[in-house]
Design an enzyme around this catalytic site. Structure first.
Site, short mmCIF file in Angstrom:
data_model
loop_
_atom_site.label_atom_id
_atom_site.label_comp_id
_atom_site.label_asym_id
_atom_site.label_seq_id
_atom_site.Cartn_x
_atom_site.Cartn_y
_atom_site.Cartn_z
N TYR A 136 7.92 -6.76 -14.66
CA TYR A 136 8.75 -7.71 -14.47
C TYR A 136 8.32 -9.05 -15.15
CZ TYR A 136 11.80 -5.50 -10.91
OH TYR A 136 12.81 -4.96 -10.23
N LYS A 186 1.95 6.07 -10.84
CA LYS A 186 2.29 6.95 -11.87
C LYS A 186 1.02 6.90 -12.81
CE LYS A 186 5.01 9.43 -14.48
NZ LYS A 186 5.54 10.99 -13.94
N ASP A 218 7.69 9.84 -9.09
CA ASP A 218 8.76 10.76 -9.38
C ASP A 218 8.83 11.80 -8.15
OD1 ASP A 218 6.43 11.64 -10.23
OD2 ASP A 218 7.22 13.00 -11.97
N ASP A 242 11.19 -1.64 -6.34
CA ASP A 242 12.73 -1.82 -6.38
C ASP A 242 13.49 -0.66 -6.20
OD1 ASP A 242 15.05 -3.67 -6.96
OD2 ASP A 242 14.88 -2.88 -9.08
N ASP A 246 16.31 0.94 -2.76
CA ASP A 246 17.56 1.00 -2.73
C ASP A 246 17.78 2.51 -2.39
OD1 ASP A 246 18.19 -1.43 -4.02
OD2 ASP A 246 19.77 -0.61 -5.43
C1 IPM Z 1 15.97 -6.94 -5.82
C2 IPM Z 1 16.73 -7.21 -7.37
C3 IPM Z 1 16.03 -7.91 -8.17
C4 IPM Z 1 14.57 -7.30 -8.54
C5 IPM Z 1 16.62 -8.46 -9.40
C6 IPM Z 1 18.02 -9.39 -9.03
C7 IPM Z 1 15.68 -9.58 -10.27
O1 IPM Z 1 17.06 -5.90 -7.72
O2 IPM Z 1 15.76 -7.88 -5.10
O3 IPM Z 1 15.73 -5.91 -5.42
O4 IPM Z 1 14.86 -6.31 -9.37
O5 IPM Z 1 13.67 -7.63 -7.76
MN MN Z 2 16.77 -4.25 -6.26
#
Ligand code: IPM
Ligand code: MN
Ligand code: NAD
Length: 352
Positions: A136, A186, A218, A242, A246
């Site tokens: 990042y 990884k 993975d 990240d 999700d």
């Molecule tokens: C999160 C988002 C952010 C990240 C983006 C919007 C920069 O996906 O907070 O999970 O990748 O950290």
């Molecule tokens: Mn995110």
């Protein structure tokens, strides 16, 4: 106690309204709320997604409550002007390197998980995501090679102190839970990950009561849907964290449910300075329709009260009210129901 509210873009503004109603309902004495512009809306107003005055307000606050940023209108701007730079800038400028993303099954919601109910029921994981480093924040760019081909690049790296400080956070978190920590990397391919693994192992020496395991990312993605109950605390880098968070949200039932805390080292009079936000984004596909689930935002407020203001009882009350609303069958569109943003918040407020 000073809280800065940064609503941001899309559904960020809609769910912030509801979190604020919950905060108002607690009627906490000695609270000062300020607001600031951030993201695409700040760009449109000030020409920058993170105006200096917003950053200055964050620096003097005890905590920041953050909605979401992201606006399709801004996707073709130069990268440093895009809305997402606002949240990245806040995280790095404020030294918020430890991102806590808990994912726990709510009773009654097992049927909404992407997993079979008996597997979904097991999930109770805390993802500790490093937030100030990795690919990042490395050098990045676009260049043209000698043969004329365009090349995009982003350098992935971690320095040992960056790994050590997040490892300490994760070991302490594991110590306070069931004592199991899984470090996800990884290392079979990446030198960045080899250093990560070496430093996590070195740091383990200070936490003999915590059981440490390692997993390639993975495999971790696969194991998270196969048998999520095997995980207690997971510590991982910025990019892997990240993605896995999700994924964890759909094991629980919806991304509209997962909150997060981003913490650094600065202590305030009441706790640790932090920024609190849902893990989801500005959801442009449903923005303006009144359908966004405000629960992740409301649960982020609970984390704020706990970590930055030392108000554990109030935090627990909010979490219990959200859990009760879900148990009673309150469901937004993301959970297969019809309740809108305000209606879901009303249901939480009624139980609060
Ligand atoms: C999160 C988002 C952010 C990240 C983006 C919007 C920069 O996906 O907070 O999970 O990748 O950290
Ligand atoms: Mn995110
Ligand atoms: P997203 O999380 O915004 O949305 C993904 C999907 O989940 C969409 O279908 C959306 O409608 C749904 N969703 C998300 N939150 C919801 C909620 N509370 N209730 C109901 N449904 C919900 O991810 P995306 O679509 O990939 O990104 C949209 C924008 O948000 C992009 O600009 C992205 O960069 C940004 N983003 C910002 C943050 C942040 O501010 N921290 C986090 C992630 C993405």
């Amino acid at each position: 106690m000073k809280i800065l509210l940064l609503a941001g873009d899309g559904i960020g503004a809609e769910i912030m309204v509801e979190a604020r109603r919950v905060l108002d309902a607690l009627a906490l004495p000695g609270l000062t709320l300020t607001e600031g512009d951030v993201g695409g809306s700040a760009y449109k107003k000030h020409g920058h997604p993170l105006p200096p005055e917003t950053l200055a307000k964050a620096r003097v606050a005890d905590a920041v409550l953050f909605g979401a940023v992201g606006d399709p209108d801004c996707d073709n701007l130069e990268r440093h002007l895009r809305p997402e730079q606002a949240i990245l800038g806040l995280r790095s400028e404020l030294g918020l390197f430890a991102n806590l993303r808990p994912a726990t099954m709510f009773p009654g919601l097992e049927g909404m998980s992407g997993l079979r109910p008996e597997i979904a029921r097991q999930i109770d994981v805390l993802i500790v995501r490093e937030l100030n480093g990795d690919v990042y924040f490395g050098e990045k760019g676009m260049r043209t090679l000698e043969d004329g081909r365009r090349q995009g690049y982003d350098i992935m790296s971690y320095a040992e102190d960056e790994v050590r400080r997040i490892a300490h956070v994760a070991f302490r978190a594991a110590h306070g839970r069931t004592g199991r920590l899984c470090s996800v990397d990884k290392a079979n391919v990446l030198e960045t990950s080899q250093l990560w693994r070496d430093v996590v192992i070195e740091t383990h020496a200070e936490y003999p009561d915590v059981e440490l395991t390692h997993m390639y990312v993975d495999n971790a993605a696969m194991q998270l849907v196969k048998a999520p109950g095997q995980f207690d605390v997971v510590v991982t880098g910025n990019l892997f964290g990240d993605i896995l968070s999700d994924q964890a949200s759909m094991c629980v039932g919806s991304i509209g449910l997962l909150a997060s805390a981003s913490l650094g080292e600065r202590q305030t009079d009441y706790g640790t300075f932090g920024l609190y936000e849902p893990i989801h984004g500005s959801a442009p596909d449903i923005a303006g329709t009144g359908k966004a689930n405000p629960m992740a935002m409301i649960l982020s407020l609970a984390m704020l009260l706990r970590h930055s203001l030392g108000l554990e009882a109030e935090a627990a009350r909010i979490e219990a009210a959200v859990a009760k609303a879900l148990e009673d069958g309150v469901r937004g569109g993301d959970l297969g129901g019809t309740a809108g943003t305000t209606e879901v918040a009303d249901a939480v407020l009624a139980r609060l």
